[in-house]
Write a protein that holds these residues in place. Sequence first.
Motif, PDB file in Angstrom:
ATOM      1  N   GLU A  38       0.828  -1.191   0.000  1.00  0.00           N
ATOM      2  CA  GLU A  38       0.000   0.000   0.000  1.00  0.00           C
ATOM      3  C   GLU A  38       0.871   1.253   0.000  1.00  0.00           C
ATOM      4  O   GLU A  38       2.036   1.216   0.380  1.00  0.00           O
ATOM      5  CB  GLU A  38      -0.907   0.007   1.234  1.00  0.00           C
ATOM      6  CG  GLU A  38      -1.922  -1.125   1.273  1.00  0.00           C
ATOM      7  CD  GLU A  38      -2.816  -1.033   2.484  1.00  0.00           C
ATOM      8  OE1 GLU A  38      -2.658  -0.073   3.267  1.00  0.00           O
ATOM      9  OE2 GLU A  38      -3.677  -1.919   2.649  1.00  0.00           O
ATOM     10  N   GLY A  39       0.287   2.338  -0.428  1.00  0.00           N
ATOM     11  CA  GLY A  39       0.998   3.605  -0.408  1.00  0.00           C
ATOM     12  C   GLY A  39       0.219   4.646   0.373  1.00  0.00           C
ATOM     13  O   GLY A  39      -0.841   4.374   0.926  1.00  0.00           O
ATOM     14  N   GLY A  40       0.770   5.850   0.400  1.00  0.00           N
ATOM     15  CA  GLY A  40       0.127   6.947   1.113  1.00  0.00           C
ATOM     16  C   GLY A  40      -0.226   8.083   0.178  1.00  0.00           C
ATOM     17  O   GLY A  40      -0.370   7.900  -1.030  1.00  0.00           O
ATOM     18  N   GLU A  41      -0.336   9.274   0.749  1.00  0.00           N
ATOM     19  CA  GLU A  41      -0.729  10.448  -0.018  1.00  0.00           C
ATOM     20  C   GLU A  41       0.504  11.217  -0.483  1.00  0.00           C
ATOM     21  O   GLU A  41       1.582  11.126   0.118  1.00  0.00           O
ATOM     22  CB  GLU A  41      -1.616  11.356   0.834  1.00  0.00           C
ATOM     23  CG  GLU A  41      -2.890  10.676   1.340  1.00  0.00           C
ATOM     24  CD  GLU A  41      -3.742  10.151   0.204  1.00  0.00           C
ATOM     25  OE1 GLU A  41      -3.926  10.900  -0.788  1.00  0.00           O
ATOM     26  OE2 GLU A  41      -4.226   9.002   0.290  1.00  0.00           O
ATOM     27  N   ALA A  42       0.327  11.987  -1.550  1.00  0.00           N
ATOM     28  CA  ALA A  42       1.391  12.848  -2.053  1.00  0.00           C
ATOM     29  C   ALA A  42       0.783  14.132  -2.582  1.00  0.00           C
ATOM     30  O   ALA A  42      -0.281  14.108  -3.226  1.00  0.00           O
ATOM     31  CB  ALA A  42       2.195  12.151  -3.146  1.00  0.00           C
ATOM     32  N   LEU A  43       1.442  15.248  -2.315  1.00  0.00           N
ATOM     33  CA  LEU A  43       0.997  16.529  -2.845  1.00  0.00           C
ATOM     34  C   LEU A  43       1.060  16.526  -4.366  1.00  0.00           C
ATOM     35  O   LEU A  43       0.167  17.052  -5.045  1.00  0.00           O
ATOM     36  CB  LEU A  43       1.873  17.649  -2.278  1.00  0.00           C
ATOM     37  CG  LEU A  43       1.632  19.057  -2.823  1.00  0.00           C
ATOM     38  CD1 LEU A  43       0.271  19.563  -2.363  1.00  0.00           C
ATOM     39  CD2 LEU A  43       2.750  20.001  -2.356  1.00  0.00           C
ATOM     40  N   ALA A  44       2.126  15.916  -4.911  1.00  0.00           N
ATOM     41  CA  ALA A  44       2.310  15.922  -6.363  1.00  0.00           C
ATOM     42  C   ALA A  44       3.354  14.880  -6.740  1.00  0.00           C
ATOM     43  O   ALA A  44       4.136  14.420  -5.899  1.00  0.00           O
ATOM     44  CB  ALA A  44       2.762  17.302  -6.837  1.00  0.00           C
ATOM     45  N   VAL A  45       3.336  14.537  -8.013  1.00  0.00           N
ATOM     46  CA  VAL A  45       4.414  13.766  -8.632  1.00  0.00           C
ATOM     47  C   VAL A  45       5.025  14.659  -9.706  1.00  0.00           C
ATOM     48  O   VAL A  45       4.302  15.206 -10.552  1.00  0.00           O
ATOM     49  CB  VAL A  45       3.901  12.465  -9.272  1.00  0.00           C
ATOM     50  CG1 VAL A  45       5.014  11.775 -10.044  1.00  0.00           C
ATOM     51  CG2 VAL A  45       3.323  11.528  -8.219  1.00  0.00           C
ATOM     52  N   VAL A  46       6.325  14.823  -9.667  1.00  0.00           N
ATOM     53  CA  VAL A  46       6.999  15.667 -10.641  1.00  0.00           C
ATOM     54  C   VAL A  46       8.004  14.819 -11.404  1.00  0.00           C
ATOM     55  O   VAL A  46       8.692  13.974 -10.825  1.00  0.00           O
ATOM     56  CB  VAL A  46       7.667  16.885  -9.950  1.00  0.00           C
ATOM     57  CG1 VAL A  46       8.674  16.455  -8.906  1.00  0.00           C
ATOM     58  CG2 VAL A  46       8.312  17.811 -10.957  1.00  0.00           C
TER      59      VAL A  46
ATOM     60  N   SER B 272       9.947   3.136  -2.076  1.00  0.00           N
ATOM     61  CA  SER B 272       9.986   4.388  -2.835  1.00  0.00           C
ATOM     62  C   SER B 272       8.585   4.950  -3.036  1.00  0.00           C
ATOM     63  O   SER B 272       8.322   5.659  -4.008  1.00  0.00           O
ATOM     64  CB  SER B 272      10.671   4.162  -4.194  1.00  0.00           C
ATOM     65  OG  SER B 272       9.975   3.180  -4.953  1.00  0.00           O
ATOM     66  N   THR B 273       7.695   4.627  -2.099  1.00  0.00           N
ATOM     67  CA  THR B 273       6.340   5.178  -2.115  1.00  0.00           C
ATOM     68  C   THR B 273       6.031   5.754  -0.734  1.00  0.00           C
ATOM     69  O   THR B 273       6.653   5.376   0.256  1.00  0.00           O
ATOM     70  CB  THR B 273       5.303   4.095  -2.472  1.00  0.00           C
ATOM     71  OG1 THR B 273       5.465   2.962  -1.612  1.00  0.00           O
ATOM     72  CG2 THR B 273       5.457   3.658  -3.917  1.00  0.00           C
ATOM     73  N   PRO B 274       5.056   6.667  -0.642  1.00  0.00           N
ATOM     74  CA  PRO B 274       4.767   7.290   0.655  1.00  0.00           C
ATOM     75  C   PRO B 274       4.245   6.284   1.676  1.00  0.00           C
ATOM     76  O   PRO B 274       3.544   5.326   1.329  1.00  0.00           O
ATOM     77  CB  PRO B 274       3.694   8.329   0.313  1.00  0.00           C
ATOM     78  CG  PRO B 274       3.778   8.539  -1.155  1.00  0.00           C
ATOM     79  CD  PRO B 274       4.249   7.248  -1.730  1.00  0.00           C
ATOM     80  N   ALA B 275       4.578   6.516   2.928  1.00  0.00           N
ATOM     81  CA  ALA B 275       4.085   5.668   4.009  1.00  0.00           C
ATOM     82  C   ALA B 275       2.581   5.884   4.189  1.00  0.00           C
ATOM     83  O   ALA B 275       2.112   7.034   4.187  1.00  0.00           O
ATOM     84  CB  ALA B 275       4.810   5.996   5.311  1.00  0.00           C
ATOM     85  N   PRO B 276       1.821   4.806   4.336  1.00  0.00           N
ATOM     86  CA  PRO B 276       0.370   4.973   4.556  1.00  0.00           C
ATOM     87  C   PRO B 276       0.040   5.797   5.791  1.00  0.00           C
ATOM     88  O   PRO B 276      -1.016   6.425   5.852  1.00  0.00           O
ATOM     89  CB  PRO B 276      -0.128   3.525   4.699  1.00  0.00           C
ATOM     90  CG  PRO B 276       0.910   2.681   4.047  1.00  0.00           C
ATOM     91  CD  PRO B 276       2.213   3.390   4.275  1.00  0.00           C
ATOM     92  N   GLN B 277       0.950   5.815   6.781  1.00  0.00           N
ATOM     93  CA  GLN B 277       0.666   6.525   8.029  1.00  0.00           C
ATOM     94  C   GLN B 277       0.754   8.046   7.894  1.00  0.00           C
ATOM     95  O   GLN B 277       0.324   8.771   8.788  1.00  0.00           O
ATOM     96  CB  GLN B 277       1.633   6.060   9.126  1.00  0.00           C
ATOM     97  CG  GLN B 277       1.585   4.559   9.385  1.00  0.00           C
ATOM     98  CD  GLN B 277       2.580   3.790   8.524  1.00  0.00           C
ATOM     99  OE1 GLN B 277       2.990   4.261   7.465  1.00  0.00           O
ATOM    100  NE2 GLN B 277       2.962   2.604   8.989  1.00  0.00           N
ATOM    101  N   GLY B 278       1.350   8.546   6.812  1.00  0.00           N
ATOM    102  CA  GLY B 278       1.446   9.978   6.604  1.00  0.00           C
ATOM    103  C   GLY B 278       2.676  10.602   7.262  1.00  0.00           C
ATOM    104  O   GLY B 278       3.473   9.929   7.920  1.00  0.00           O
TER     105      GLY B 278
END
Length: 564
Positions: free
Chosen positions: A38-46, A81-87
């Motif tokens: 699973e992944g978490g949230e991200a403001l953006a992908v650049v 290399s993905t955001p932590a689900p916990q934020g």
Amino acid sequence: MSAPPHDLLPALRAIVGRRHLLTGAGKTRRYRLGFRSEGGEALAVVRPGTLVELWQVTEACVRADVAIIAQAANTGLTGGSTPAPQGYDRPVVIVSTMRLKGSFTINGDAQIVCLPGSTLHELEQTLRPLDREPHSVIGSSCFGASVIGGVCNNSGGALVRRGPAYTEYALYARSTPDGGIALVNHLGIDLGSDPLEMLRRLERGDFDRAAPDEGRASDERYAAHVRDIEADSPARFNADPRCLHEASGSAGKLMVFAVRLDTFAREAATRTFYLGCGDPARLAELRRTILSSCNQLPVAAEYLHADAFDLADRYGKDQFLLIDWLGTDRLPRFFDLKSRIDGALARAPFLPANLIDRLLYAASRLWPNHLPRRMREWRARFPHHLLVKVSADAAPEMLDLLRRWSAGGGDFFECSEEEARKAFLHRFVIAGAAVRYQAVHPRSVAGIVALDIALRRNDRDWFETLPPEIGGQILHRIYYGHFLCHVLHQDYVIAAGADCGPIKDAMLRLLDDRGARYPAEHNFGHLYKAPPDLVAFHAGLDPANRFNPGIGGASRLKNHAASR
């Protein structure tokens, strides 16, 4: 004064252009989710298109005081290399480096300089006309995996003599204790002193191709290291202090612009033997004999259990056929397209989940047998299977050894060229079989526990026996790995109704009791807790905790503050 985050998106858009700045859950989905995590949230992908843009993007993120996750092919298995689900305590920006292709051979093709988006597959293509090959080859890692990702994760792979990906040469950006950023050139190549000019010259290949070679660009001591069969420690594992040096083992705690690696002479000819036996102790003795007595180490020695054979036979068949038909050249594009379609279909709630996976599985079931006859005969006879590939000049010695070994139990055959190709391909589609099983049978599966372990080099009792209270909650046990290195991948499909967390914790306690280390080559990600010495190494690389915060269960907070 730091620019507020609401000013960041316009700044990033000005650097890379509107097309390469992605916002919104739908557009960023395939970058935020791992291959099987699973992944978490991200403001953006650049998605920067030049090294200068990568530097400018990094500077803009630092000014805005956001966290940065550098991501290449996103083929990792632990969410590294993905955001932590916990934020996090800050917004997160994912920086995808896959547009930054390029590599340059130096020192008479004995070494190569790779940019962030270079993949193992592309590197193989570059080196093949030169009769050279990279540290790892397609099949010993996820298809499409990046070169720099392998170095940052100390990935090993199947090639016995080469050990984990390692170099002491890299060009990277790191955070500074005052919250700033610094560009460090340890490539051993003179590129000047101005950051922008350095990066432009590097991307153009405008530098002396006869570079000084005073450091190490591979783990050249590994062959002797793995032969030490009496050592009470693993041959290789992710947190091994032998292979932690700046970019090597950095796990995303640096923004790496380039690495310099050794290349290796291609094997002119190889021969492959397919082994089967009923007693894991027989394979343990064979392993010790090969490592202690053979004049040459094999090229590869890959283990698979019969249950892994069966699951790959059924749930990895479509991937096998795609690779067999399309070759590896077109495969990264296919998986990229599949990921895009998966993301689009996920936004249609009236469609069943995992639709593409289900369709590929169903189509493969209509296709006739894809495996050689002798492989199926060995599957019917034996629970334990081993593929041993050797150099042609080492084959007579190996053949004599296997004849003596098989007289005490077990059997083998020498593969034809087609049998060898299909046997190794079957071995390497195992990794996705559990994921496909879960996609096809979501109601019967609680989840997948995937362990990536390194056993001690002197461990004879290598095959796992689980207590009934754990084994009774498992639908499928999938054992495979790099046998001479004692690196095993152990995937468990957990039955619906069971709780994966306590099962995994119990398994890890059993591994601790056995003296195993984990993970062996796939990064700690957000699934494993890193030991204190590795956490300290990462904190030293990134004092502001700017890059990939929280990796290995460490603090996700700015400046490594204690968790609240």
